[in-house]
Design an enzyme around this catalytic site. Structure first.
Site, PDB file in Angstrom:
ATOM      1  N   LYS A  69       0.829  -1.259  -0.048  1.00  0.00           N
ATOM      2  CA  LYS A  69       0.127   0.059   0.079  1.00  0.00           C
ATOM      3  C   LYS A  69       0.781   1.404   0.067  1.00  0.00           C
ATOM      4  O   LYS A  69       0.398   2.348  -0.734  1.00  0.00           O
ATOM      5  CB  LYS A  69      -1.002  -0.061   1.046  1.00  0.00           C
ATOM      6  CG  LYS A  69      -2.174  -0.978   1.110  1.00  0.00           C
ATOM      7  CD  LYS A  69      -2.702  -0.747   2.124  1.00  0.00           C
ATOM      8  CE  LYS A  69      -4.106  -1.924   2.238  1.00  0.00           C
ATOM      9  NZ  LYS A  69      -5.302  -1.854   2.991  1.00  0.00           N
ATOM     10  N   ASP A 115      -9.904   2.624   1.872  1.00  0.00           N
ATOM     11  CA  ASP A 115     -10.132   2.069   3.455  1.00  0.00           C
ATOM     12  C   ASP A 115     -10.680   2.989   4.231  1.00  0.00           C
ATOM     13  O   ASP A 115     -11.448   2.843   5.238  1.00  0.00           O
ATOM     14  CB  ASP A 115      -8.875   1.810   3.709  1.00  0.00           C
ATOM     15  CG  ASP A 115      -8.250   0.280   3.137  1.00  0.00           C
ATOM     16  OD1 ASP A 115      -9.048  -0.627   2.722  1.00  0.00           O
ATOM     17  OD2 ASP A 115      -7.036   0.143   2.968  1.00  0.00           O
TER      18      ASP A 115
END
Ligand code: NAP
Length: 316
Positions: A69, A115
């Site tokens: 990420k 997220d």
């Protein structure tokens, strides 16, 4: 699939356990879209080549999961400032110039993060608004980071982070302080006493550790024999199993309980919308996740990585 199929996927290492292919492909099927979502195993150190490969293969987008990420960020063409501040990307979007148009042949890669919004969106879809709330979150890992960032963005009154390793909680709070806005951030050690005290003062308890995850389904952060405060709303980010012991303890105490599938599906649905322009059928996605088989290979690897020993579980 045929020559017209639009490809999206998820890159990570390991990736075999991911529920995302089941969730997205179920939505494509329900909407009769000629799209396919594939798992893309990418070893650490191979992110540059993987991004070039997705671009060359004509992918429309890709989710990014552990451990890539942050590593994917240098390979983007475009990163919105709010995502840059967060420092992690979970959604890639490839925009190609229209055939015959001025930009034909170009391809711009943008990084997004769903997220952060996913946690808040999942709670709101259940009718719970975390804005203005006093929150205690247990755990200080990657999941906690996204949740806290999202809570600050919507103006939670306070967030207290309790972690087994208190230094990690403090480091997370220090790191997020500049993005906290009006939200008061605090850090502390996770003990049965600190958890009960903070839960008594909070309105929302978020469980973001691996405790209670399959196969150790009888473990819970909440000490046995002590009722959970009934005024609390409890959200457990663990989604294997969907109903954890902590959520059962919450329901038995009369508290509101939210499972981890809600956040998983919300972040997936937000990525889906960014690629297709369509809000997907989230009930179809949820059913696909609930029915997907457990990947035993992944769970063994996770157990080894975390060195979890529930026989000496810290709160027992
Ligand atoms: P992570 O970065 O590895 O962090 C793990 C956290 O769990 C750390 O705070 C760790 O504490 C704590 N922990 C582990 N074992 C513990 C124990 N026995 N007692 C107390 N604390 C313990 O993991 P993550 O990526 O944040 O993921 C955490 C959980 O959230 C996983 O179950 C994951 O599946 C779930 N998750 C759900 C979603 C969703 O969409 N629902 C999204 C992401 C993650 P130390 O710092 O002391 O080691």
């Amino acid at each position: 699939m045929d020559g017209e199929t639009t490809l999206v996927g998820v890159m990570g290492w390991p990736i075999a356990h991911s529920l995302s292919p089941a969730m997205h492909n179920a939505a494509f099927e329900a909407l009769e879209m000629n799209w396919a979502y594939v798992p893309v195993p990418v070893r650490p150190g191979e992110v540059r080549a993987a991004v070039a490969g997705l671009r060359a293969l004509g992918f429309r987008g890709c989710n990014v999961t552990v451990p890539h990420k942050e590593a994917v960020i240098p390979h983007l063409d475009c990163l919105p400032p709010r995502v840059a501040r967060f420092g992690a990307v979970n959604t890639l979007i490839f925009d190609r110039g229209a055939p015959g148009g001025e930009t034909e042949g170009t391809c711009t890669l943008t990084g997004e993060n769903t997220d952060v919004q996913g946690f808040v969106r999942a709670l709101r879809e259940e009718g719970y608004d975390p804005a203005g709330r006093r929150v205690v979150i247990v755990g200080a890992g990657g999941a906690a980071r996204g949740v806290i960032y999202g809570l600050c963005a919507v103006g939670a009154a306070s967030v207290t982070v309790l972690n087994r390793t208190p230094e990690r909680a403090q480091a997370l709070v220090d790191d997020l302080a500049a993005s906290a806005g009006e939200t008061v951030l605090r850090a502390g050690a996770l003990t049965p006493a600190s958890l009960q005290r903070q839960a008594g003062e909070a309105e929302l308890l978020v469980q973001s550790t691996t405790v209670g995850m399959w196969p150790h389904v009888e473990a819970s952060i909440w000490p046995e024999g002590t009722p959970l405060p009934a005024h609390l709303a409890v959200c457990d980010l663990v989604y294997r199993p969907i109903e954890t012991r902590l959520l059962r303890q919450a329901r038995e105490a009369g508290a509101q309980a939210f499972d981890g599938l809600g956040m998983l599906i919300a972040q997936g649905a937000l990525s889906f919308e960014m690629w297709t322009g369509i809000w997907p059928p989230v009930d179809v996605m949820r059913a696909a996740c609930a029915q997907a088989p457990v990947s035993y290979t992944h769970l063994r690897a996770h157990e080894t990585n975390c060195n979890i020993s529930y026989a000496v579980f810290c709160l027992r």
